[in-house]
Design a protein around this motif. Structure first.
Motif, PDB file in Angstrom:
ATOM      1  N   GLU A 138       0.833  -1.207   0.000  1.00 55.09           N
ATOM      2  CA  GLU A 138       0.000   0.000   0.000  1.00 55.09           C
ATOM      3  C   GLU A 138       0.869   1.258   0.000  1.00 55.09           C
ATOM      4  OE1 GLU A 138      -2.740   0.016   3.234  1.00 55.09           O
ATOM      5  OE2 GLU A 138      -3.377  -2.061   2.896  1.00 55.09           O
ATOM      6  N   THR A 139       1.910   1.235   0.806  1.00 61.57           N
ATOM      7  CA  THR A 139       2.783   2.408   0.919  1.00 61.57           C
ATOM      8  C   THR A 139       3.536   2.673  -0.377  1.00 61.57           C
ATOM      9  OG1 THR A 139       3.047   1.952   3.284  1.00 61.57           O
ATOM     10  CG2 THR A 139       4.647   3.438   2.276  1.00 61.57           C
ATOM     11  N   LEU A 140       4.049   1.615  -0.991  1.00 64.12           N
ATOM     12  CA  LEU A 140       4.790   1.784  -2.244  1.00 64.12           C
ATOM     13  C   LEU A 140       3.899   2.340  -3.357  1.00 64.12           C
ATOM     14  CD1 LEU A 140       6.973  -1.465  -2.295  1.00 64.12           C
ATOM     15  CD2 LEU A 140       7.693   0.860  -1.723  1.00 64.12           C
ATOM     16  N   GLU A 141       2.628   1.953  -3.346  1.00 66.65           N
ATOM     17  CA  GLU A 141       1.714   2.433  -4.387  1.00 66.65           C
ATOM     18  C   GLU A 141       1.518   3.947  -4.322  1.00 66.65           C
ATOM     19  OE1 GLU A 141      -1.794   0.130  -3.720  1.00 66.65           O
ATOM     20  OE2 GLU A 141      -1.134  -1.532  -5.001  1.00 66.65           O
ATOM     21  N   HIS A 142       1.660   4.520  -3.115  1.00 68.13           N
ATOM     22  CA  HIS A 142       1.395   5.956  -2.935  1.00 68.13           C
ATOM     23  C   HIS A 142       2.607   6.702  -2.375  1.00 68.13           C
ATOM     24  CE1 HIS A 142      -2.818   4.923  -3.601  1.00 68.13           C
ATOM     25  NE2 HIS A 142      -2.685   3.990  -2.686  1.00 68.13           N
ATOM     26  N   LEU A 143       3.782   6.094  -2.497  1.00 63.45           N
ATOM     27  CA  LEU A 143       4.970   6.594  -1.806  1.00 63.45           C
ATOM     28  C   LEU A 143       5.245   8.069  -2.065  1.00 63.45           C
ATOM     29  CD1 LEU A 143       7.380   5.941  -0.003  1.00 63.45           C
ATOM     30  CD2 LEU A 143       8.645   5.263  -2.047  1.00 63.45           C
ATOM     31  N   GLU A 144       5.182   8.482  -3.320  1.00 64.16           N
ATOM     32  CA  GLU A 144       5.569   9.857  -3.640  1.00 64.16           C
ATOM     33  C   GLU A 144       4.516  10.875  -3.209  1.00 64.16           C
ATOM     34  OE1 GLU A 144       8.056  10.453  -7.248  1.00 64.16           O
ATOM     35  OE2 GLU A 144       7.336   8.456  -7.809  1.00 64.16           O
ATOM     36  N   ASP A 145       3.355  10.401  -2.776  1.00 64.79           N
ATOM     37  CA  ASP A 145       2.308  11.314  -2.313  1.00 64.79           C
ATOM     38  C   ASP A 145       2.199  11.377  -0.799  1.00 64.79           C
ATOM     39  OD1 ASP A 145       1.497  11.786  -4.995  1.00 64.79           O
ATOM     40  OD2 ASP A 145       0.345   9.913  -4.970  1.00 64.79           O
ATOM     41  N   ILE A 146       2.914  10.491  -0.088  1.00 66.81           N
ATOM     42  CA  ILE A 146       2.809  10.429   1.372  1.00 66.81           C
ATOM     43  C   ILE A 146       3.748  11.447   2.014  1.00 66.81           C
ATOM     44  CG2 ILE A 146       3.164   8.994   3.412  1.00 66.81           C
ATOM     45  CD1 ILE A 146       2.498   6.560   1.693  1.00 66.81           C
ATOM     46  N   GLU A 147       3.221  12.181   2.980  1.00 66.11           N
ATOM     47  CA  GLU A 147       4.049  13.116   3.743  1.00 66.11           C
ATOM     48  C   GLU A 147       4.458  12.431   5.045  1.00 66.11           C
ATOM     49  OE1 GLU A 147       3.809  17.582   5.736  1.00 66.11           O
ATOM     50  OE2 GLU A 147       2.388  17.007   4.168  1.00 66.11           O
ATOM     51  N   ALA A 148       5.736  12.185   5.192  1.00 64.95           N
ATOM     52  CA  ALA A 148       6.229  11.478   6.377  1.00 64.95           C
ATOM     53  C   ALA A 148       6.099  12.346   7.621  1.00 64.95           C
ATOM     54  CB  ALA A 148       7.688  11.074   6.173  1.00 64.95           C
ATOM     55  N   SER A 149       5.855  11.711   8.772  1.00 63.57           N
ATOM     56  CA  SER A 149       5.732  12.435  10.044  1.00 63.57           C
ATOM     57  C   SER A 149       6.856  12.027  10.987  1.00 63.57           C
ATOM     58  CB  SER A 149       4.378  12.163  10.689  1.00 63.57           C
ATOM     59  OG  SER A 149       4.197  10.770  10.918  1.00 63.57           O
ATOM     60  N   GLU A 150       7.417  12.989  11.672  1.00 64.69           N
ATOM     61  CA  GLU A 150       8.531  12.742  12.587  1.00 64.69           C
ATOM     62  C   GLU A 150       8.067  11.892  13.773  1.00 64.69           C
ATOM     63  OE1 GLU A 150      12.649  13.256  13.112  1.00 64.69           O
ATOM     64  OE2 GLU A 150      11.340  13.917  11.486  1.00 64.69           O
ATOM     65  N   GLN A 151       8.912  11.002  14.226  1.00 67.32           N
ATOM     66  CA  GLN A 151       8.602  10.226  15.423  1.00 67.32           C
ATOM     67  C   GLN A 151       8.667  11.110  16.666  1.00 67.32           C
ATOM     68  OE1 GLN A 151      10.538   6.422  16.020  1.00 67.32           O
ATOM     69  NE2 GLN A 151      11.003   6.220  13.837  1.00 67.32           N
ATOM     70  N   GLU A 152       7.937  10.680  17.717  1.00 71.68           N
ATOM     71  CA  GLU A 152       8.051  11.349  19.014  1.00 71.68           C
ATOM     72  C   GLU A 152       9.235  10.721  19.748  1.00 71.68           C
ATOM     73  OE1 GLU A 152       4.425  12.380  21.260  1.00 71.68           O
ATOM     74  OE2 GLU A 152       3.385  11.146  19.765  1.00 71.68           O
ATOM     75  N   HIS A 153      10.419  11.263  19.483  1.00 73.10           N
ATOM     76  CA  HIS A 153      11.646  10.633  19.976  1.00 73.10           C
ATOM     77  C   HIS A 153      11.705  10.540  21.503  1.00 73.10           C
ATOM     78  CE1 HIS A 153      13.037  10.621  15.893  1.00 73.10           C
ATOM     79  NE2 HIS A 153      12.945  11.946  15.806  1.00 73.10           N
ATOM     80  N   SER A 154      11.035  11.440  22.203  1.00 78.46           N
ATOM     81  CA  SER A 154      11.059  11.423  23.670  1.00 78.46           C
ATOM     82  C   SER A 154      10.349  10.192  24.231  1.00 78.46           C
ATOM     83  CB  SER A 154      10.406  12.693  24.222  1.00 78.46           C
ATOM     84  OG  SER A 154       9.046  12.758  23.845  1.00 78.46           O
ATOM     85  N   LYS A 155       9.508   9.544  23.415  1.00 79.73           N
ATOM     86  CA  LYS A 155       8.768   8.365  23.870  1.00 79.73           C
ATOM     87  C   LYS A 155       9.407   7.049  23.414  1.00 79.73           C
ATOM     88  CE  LYS A 155       4.262  10.661  24.092  1.00 79.73           C
ATOM     89  NZ  LYS A 155       2.842  10.611  23.648  1.00 79.73           N
ATOM     90  N   ALA A 156      10.587   7.129  22.842  1.00 79.45           N
ATOM     91  CA  ALA A 156      11.236   5.934  22.302  1.00 79.45           C
ATOM     92  C   ALA A 156      11.634   4.958  23.406  1.00 79.45           C
ATOM     93  CB  ALA A 156      12.469   6.325  21.492  1.00 79.45           C
ATOM     94  N   THR A 157      11.450   3.663  23.137  1.00 81.16           N
ATOM     95  CA  THR A 157      11.967   2.603  23.998  1.00 81.16           C
ATOM     96  C   THR A 157      12.814   1.680  23.137  1.00 81.16           C
ATOM     97  OG1 THR A 157      10.009   1.231  23.610  1.00 81.16           O
ATOM     98  CG2 THR A 157       9.977   2.642  25.550  1.00 81.16           C
ATOM     99  N   VAL A 158      13.736   0.972  23.775  1.00 79.28           N
ATOM    100  CA  VAL A 158      14.703   0.151  23.050  1.00 79.28           C
ATOM    101  C   VAL A 158      14.404  -1.329  23.263  1.00 79.28           C
ATOM    102  CG1 VAL A 158      17.151  -0.388  22.768  1.00 79.28           C
ATOM    103  CG2 VAL A 158      16.447   1.953  23.269  1.00 79.28           C
ATOM    104  N   ALA A 159      14.526  -2.106  22.181  1.00 85.24           N
ATOM    105  CA  ALA A 159      14.291  -3.560  22.214  1.00 85.24           C
ATOM    106  C   ALA A 159      15.604  -4.278  21.954  1.00 85.24           C
ATOM    107  CB  ALA A 159      13.252  -3.939  21.166  1.00 85.24           C
ATOM    108  N   PRO A 160      16.453  -4.437  22.975  1.00 80.51           N
ATOM    109  CA  PRO A 160      17.757  -5.087  22.760  1.00 80.51           C
ATOM    110  C   PRO A 160      17.609  -6.564  22.429  1.00 80.51           C
ATOM    111  CG  PRO A 160      17.369  -4.736  25.097  1.00 80.51           C
ATOM    112  CD  PRO A 160      16.266  -4.030  24.378  1.00 80.51           C
ATOM    113  N   LYS A 161      18.693  -7.131  21.916  1.00 79.48           N
ATOM    114  CA  LYS A 161      18.708  -8.560  21.602  1.00 79.48           C
ATOM    115  C   LYS A 161      18.372  -9.382  22.841  1.00 79.48           C
ATOM    116  CE  LYS A 161      22.216  -8.398  17.926  1.00 79.48           C
ATOM    117  NZ  LYS A 161      23.563  -8.863  17.515  1.00 79.48           N
ATOM    118  N   LEU A 162      17.766 -10.530  22.604  1.00 78.40           N
ATOM    119  CA  LEU A 162      17.474 -11.456  23.696  1.00 78.40           C
ATOM    120  C   LEU A 162      18.751 -12.155  24.136  1.00 78.40           C
ATOM    121  CD1 LEU A 162      14.255 -13.083  22.193  1.00 78.40           C
ATOM    122  CD2 LEU A 162      14.366 -11.253  23.888  1.00 78.40           C
ATOM    123  N   ASN A 163      18.778 -12.594  25.395  1.00 80.45           N
ATOM    124  CA  ASN A 163      19.922 -13.386  25.847  1.00 80.45           C
ATOM    125  C   ASN A 163      19.412 -14.639  26.551  1.00 80.45           C
ATOM    126  OD1 ASN A 163      19.983 -12.967  28.946  1.00 80.45           O
ATOM    127  ND2 ASN A 163      19.813 -10.876  28.156  1.00 80.45           N
TER     128      ASN A 163
END
Length: 234
Positions: A138-163
């Motif tokens: 779906e995204t590729l079909e409309h790629l050049e028409d989509i306006e990307a939105s910035e992530q809310e970086h302050s809410k980011a969480t990290v998913a490190p590798k499992l051990n």
């Protein structure tokens, strides 16, 4: 321990497409091979390396990534397992434009889905793969028409590798914690529970009141079997 090609390579070979698998994407030879193709776009899915700027700058339309979480939650290597371990009720897929940082780029599309109460990581991974594939098309079909939105970086969480240690269950853990680990840590590292027969791998079980009841377990070197058959009353 047998080396096998990934499904994408198998499909590409069936379609008689050329396949190139550089050990390191940063190697000058790898960068030049991609540059020689003059691609319009790069699509990255479940790739274990950071794509460097010399590669990101090659395609006219940039590079996009299909990531198995609702960014900015769970950036990193193990987003599906981390969502389940945290007890998240919902996850999903995100299509984003790539930059040099880990799962950091602006969002093009996103679709959520609830995490099933008894769903394990392989089942959720399969569902997210289907969801992500559809959203990518779906995204590729409309790629050049989509306006990307910035992530809310302050809410980011990290998913490190499992051990491996995360799969070592303890009898002092509450039932919900054990249940999350059993479901989230399939197929690797798996969850093992101490018993009178040593540590056994728990493949499936359920919460009953304040107890976790194993249903299917596996002894080292043996086939999966009903927990009652292996351990007696548990």
């Amino acid at each position: 321990m047998k080396l096998t090609p990934p499904p994408v390579k198998v499909a590409a070979q069936e379609l008689r497409l050329r396949v190139y698998q550089p050990e390191k994407i940063r190697e000058p030879e790898a960068v030049e091979r991609i540059r020689a193709l003059t691609p319009d776009l790069l699509v990255v899915v479940a790739y274990g390396q950071i794509i460097p700027r010399p590669v990101l700058s090659i395609p006219r339309l940039g590079a996009i990534n299909v990531h198995a979480s609702l960014l900015p939650r769970w950036r990193g290597a193990a987003p599906i397992a981390r969502a389940m371990l945290a007890g998240d009720r919902e996850t999903g897929v995100t299509i984003m434009k790539m930059d040099e940082q880990l799962d950091h780029g602006p969002i093009l599309a996103m679709k959520g889905t609830p995490i099933g109460e008894h769903e394990d990581a392989p089942a959720l991974t399969e569902r997210l793969a289907e969801l992500g594939a559809g959203l990518l098309v779906e995204t590729l079909e409309h790629l050049e028409d989509i306006e990307a939105s910035e992530q809310e970086h302050s809410k980011a969480t990290v998913a490190p590798k499992l051990n491996r240690g995360e799969g070592e269950l303890q009898t002092t853990m509450d039932a919900q914690e054990i249940d999350r680990r059993v479901r989230a840590l399939q197929p690797w590292p798996g969850a093992t529970l101490p018993t009178n027969r040593g540590r056994v791998k728990v493949l499936r079980g359920h919460v009953e009141g304040d107890r976790y009841v194993p249903e299917v377990v596996q002894l080292p070197g043996k086939k999966p079997a009903p927990a009652r058959q292996v351990l007696g009353d548990v």
